[in-house]
Design an enzyme around this catalytic site. Sequence first.
Site, PDB file in Angstrom:
ATOM      1  N   LYS A  87      43.000  31.764  25.168  1.00  0.00           N
ATOM      2  CA  LYS A  87      44.307  31.220  24.829  1.00  0.00           C
ATOM      3  C   LYS A  87      44.247  30.980  23.313  1.00  0.00           C
ATOM      4  CE  LYS A  87      47.813  28.259  24.591  1.00  0.00           C
ATOM      5  NZ  LYS A  87      47.542  28.006  23.151  1.00  0.00           N
TER       6      LYS A  87
ATOM      7  N   SER B  13      41.626  19.040  19.724  1.00  0.00           N
ATOM      8  CA  SER B  13      41.807  17.593  19.653  1.00  0.00           C
ATOM      9  C   SER B  13      41.264  16.889  20.886  1.00  0.00           C
ATOM     10  CB  SER B  13      43.297  17.266  19.523  1.00  0.00           C
ATOM     11  OG  SER B  13      43.955  17.599  20.737  1.00  0.00           O
TER      12      SER B  13
ATOM     13  N   GLY C 192      41.587  18.291  24.675  1.00  0.00           N
ATOM     14  CA  GLY C 192      40.354  18.524  25.420  1.00  0.00           C
ATOM     15  C   GLY C 192      40.279  17.660  26.666  1.00  0.00           C
TER      16      GLY C 192
ATOM     17  N   GLU D 238      34.878  20.688  22.711  1.00  0.00           N
ATOM     18  CA  GLU D 238      34.335  20.111  21.481  1.00  0.00           C
ATOM     19  C   GLU D 238      35.542  19.549  20.759  1.00  0.00           C
ATOM     20  OE1 GLU D 238      34.373  19.778  17.972  1.00  0.00           O
ATOM     21  OE2 GLU D 238      33.699  21.833  17.611  1.00  0.00           O
TER      22      GLU D 238
ATOM     23  N   CYS E 121      35.719  19.453  12.128  1.00  0.00           N
ATOM     24  CA  CYS E 121      35.331  18.485  13.154  1.00  0.00           C
ATOM     25  C   CYS E 121      34.118  17.693  12.709  1.00  0.00           C
ATOM     26  CB  CYS E 121      35.098  19.168  14.490  1.00  0.00           C
ATOM     27  SG  CYS E 121      34.111  20.647  14.343  1.00  0.00           S
TER      28      CYS E 121
ATOM     29  N   GLU F 175      39.541   9.464  14.858  1.00  0.00           N
ATOM     30  CA  GLU F 175      39.458  10.505  13.834  1.00  0.00           C
ATOM     31  C   GLU F 175      40.800  10.690  13.117  1.00  0.00           C
ATOM     32  OE1 GLU F 175      38.818  14.374  15.508  1.00  0.00           O
ATOM     33  OE2 GLU F 175      38.091  15.215  13.619  1.00  0.00           O
TER      34      GLU F 175
END
Lengths: 512, 512
Positions: free
Chosen positions: A166, A224, A228, A247, A284, A377
């Site tokens: 995707k 994100s 996730g 991740e 990340c 984050e």
Amino acid sequence: MTTFTAVDPRTGRPGQEQFEEATLADVRAAAARAARAFRAWRAAAPGGRARFLRSAADRLEASRATLVATADGETGLGAARLNGELDRTTAQLRAFADIVDEGSFVEAIISPADPSAKPPRPDVRRMLVPIGPVAVFTPSNFPLAFGVAGGDTASALAAGCPVVVKGHPSHPATSAACAEALRAAGKETGMPDGVIDLLQARGLDAARALVTAPEMRAVAFTGSLSGGRAIHDLAASRPEPIPVFAEMGSLNPVFIAPGAFSARSAEIAEGLANSITLGTGQFCTKPGVVFVPSTDASGRAFAAAIAERVAARAPGLMLNPQLHAGLKEKLERTRALPGVEILGGNEVKESGALARPGVIMTTDLATFTATPALREEYFGPVSVIVRCPSAESLIDVAGDLEGSLTATIHADAADSDWASRLSSTLTDKAGRIVWNGYPTGVVVVWGMQHGGPYPATTSAGHTSVGATAIRRFLRPVAFQSTPDALLPEPLRAANPLGIQRLVDGRWTKDPA
Amino acid sequence: MTTFTAVDPRTGRPGQEQFEEATLADVRAAAARAARAFRAWRAAAPGGRARFLRSAADRLEASRATLVATADGETGLGAARLNGELDRTTAQLRAFADIVDEGSFVEAIISPADPSAKPPRPDVRRMLVPIGPVAVFTPSNFPLAFGVAGGDTASALAAGCPVVVKGHPSHPATSAACAEALRAAGKETGMPDGVIDLLQARGLDAARALVTAPEMRAVAFTGSLSGGRAIHDLAASRPEPIPVFAEMGSLNPVFIAPGAFSARSAEIAEGLANSITLGTGQFCTKPGVVFVPSTDASGRAFAAAIAERVAARAPGLMLNPQLHAGLKEKLERTRALPGVEILGGNEVKESGALARPGVIMTTDLATFTATPALREEYFGPVSVIVRCPSAESLIDVAGDLEGSLTATIHADAADSDWASRLSSTLTDKAGRIVWNGYPTGVVVVWGMQHGGPYPATTSAGHTSVGATAIRRFLRPVAFQSTPDALLPEPLRAANPLGIQRLVDGRWTKDPA
């Protein structure tokens, strides 16, 4: 028919090419093709997969100029960065081809029969086999290296698992070009139809349909936390749950020891300014929080030194309008927080439609601890410098943090005992511990670990970068008392592949 | 205070000893102790864990007579089986102690620095570290080998993870005795308080509280599909999801090739009768379905031959009243199914309160395919013989089955091509493929794989038996540019532990 376009981060204008949104029927067809390809692939020798991966690398290399231009138009990352990312992408594909050829990744273990044991023991031979079709969700921030032909795809294909990607809607033309290179390579090397497929979609329906397609056996996701987690929950609720290797980025805390802080705070401020703004902070592994053992004054001075260096850099581009708006909004909310000072970032010297300047914040440890928003984050060139009252308090706060992909320690020889205790605490909190360096710049080497405890990932036991990334898409099978000719090659007595095996508890390449 | 007792399967009467149901406060306290123990354990050398496991084995061995008598009173499994199970339990504890001492289980990978690379590569060293406190749920059917001191506990402790066991309420005195041996061993070998804890509970509240306790990092479960799935779903829904390694039993299909069927059907019938009734069929590897390429007449004759041998055996005891009643009820529902013949099991020659005779059913492939109830595990001495119209139809049905712990192929030399194609299909369906044998009797060897695709387990990538069971409780961490003295021992340049490491892509015990 729904369509969507990319947005050029420099101009903010939509791209000219329209991409068709994948329908549920498209998803079902791709999953079914992948399942058929898996059945065909199981009977084939792994050598074909290695040739396939190398051919894909060659084809990406051959279209370097157009690929970099296409990706640059969709991401604004610039030619230098994208050329480096393409180098990494082809290196990853070739590295996994080498891993397939070398063959030891199947972790062969042989326990010979022992008729004299009580009860008698049969011959048992175990190896890893591919898990089946894998869904890969690519992120916005690495259009090539974590893209359609990126590390997740390379490691899944190397394992022998067909992949349905995707693609991220930020860069559909880049995704299409990478998929085309993979498809052509598959055709050239005789791979079955369906080993690689691409679904382009902006909406969530296609993503949900892919995660719940009964043919899929695992999901790899980079993006994100909210994305996730949603995919993790959906996969866990399937009639047949499947693993999700998500991740999701993290805080990547940096800890500065008293000795290092006195000896070289200017040098560290320079290094942090570079690491925080690299790729407009859209990594990340960007250092999101820095803990310093300091007085109020020395901590503020350190934050100011970083902010000054950050302000001297031209604002970088955010990858897409959603990230641009999201970061702006989040920083506005932060301005309202008591006890947090924001240095820089007010004056936006726009160098493009989606530009964002770097922002350094500073606060004291008590405020950091009491303010949950600071422990989330900020995806962009933002970091918070936390002034801590003692060296010991850095170790304490390390123990209270959530999981991260990385943790960094700056320490000199005099800090050794403190650093050793901190490292022990951080081992439980991060996937990679960096000494006297910066967490951005994940090198692709055998020993790399790119993962970590939740919320860094949904699967702390694995990595998405490095040789062992292939382990995510494999499962063990034991063959008991099987005639040699009917065993898979890695387990045959003569060891025809010449691989490293654990035989009766001993590592060897000898026959067994 | 709520209490409960075991039930003696021979008499159906409750045991004399009352066990207190663990409260939510008990669960919270155990989880907190485990977390404290984990912090203390991280700093300790692994050698202590090996001594601890060996001391536990010695203590269990020293109390063999009372332990076997206690377990027999609670399970009715008999002294011969329980002595064998204790042998296996102590062997497992010692094997994992050896694995800790040998040290290579940390999968050390070293990628040396390469300053000439572009970009330059730092030194990266990766190894596996313990994941943290583990919750272990023990099953009813292996009071020792999968009990409080069983394989899950042994592999988690070997990994360096404190364990909180939720003991099965069928055999609380056995659980208590095993926990006592572990606790005393921990004390003797200087382990921190809280490395092992036991919660006794019949209700679900304590189980739920243990799975959701924030300190727990993983769950190992052996038991029913419904129990394992409930725990999987609960763990996945935590704020911080944790992995669940649930081993939930399976159909364990057996496939008989045309050549083997003509040549030795009587011998296979005898072997199946033994395997189906072993332990009163209460093994997760009991062969639950047998596919034979046969005419209607030859298939019925084969089923009758097995049934005759099963009927000649004295009915065995079910482990507890719930299993006894559940199996009876399930068989009554089966009697109503059209197209299914039930051979034997009508006349219950009671040899104890919870006795159940073996039951062989037979049906044709069309009925099997159309009847979902036949594809669910019957936990007990029950198996269904499926008459298939052709050898090819066995391969087709193999491809349609759900995941199993095992799959068995009986084939002779003439069946080789067919067997090879079937084996390839089954590799995607089972964790262990048994040739010309029977799936019960899981040998504890390095290469054993006890796992398989869902619904056999919730984690097809791992095993609960064999050396690699330890991998469930470990996660990788990379150390970048770390001073040698501050590296964990397995990663130091001199290789002080003398372990096998992958250095720059090469397996070696050399310094690096």
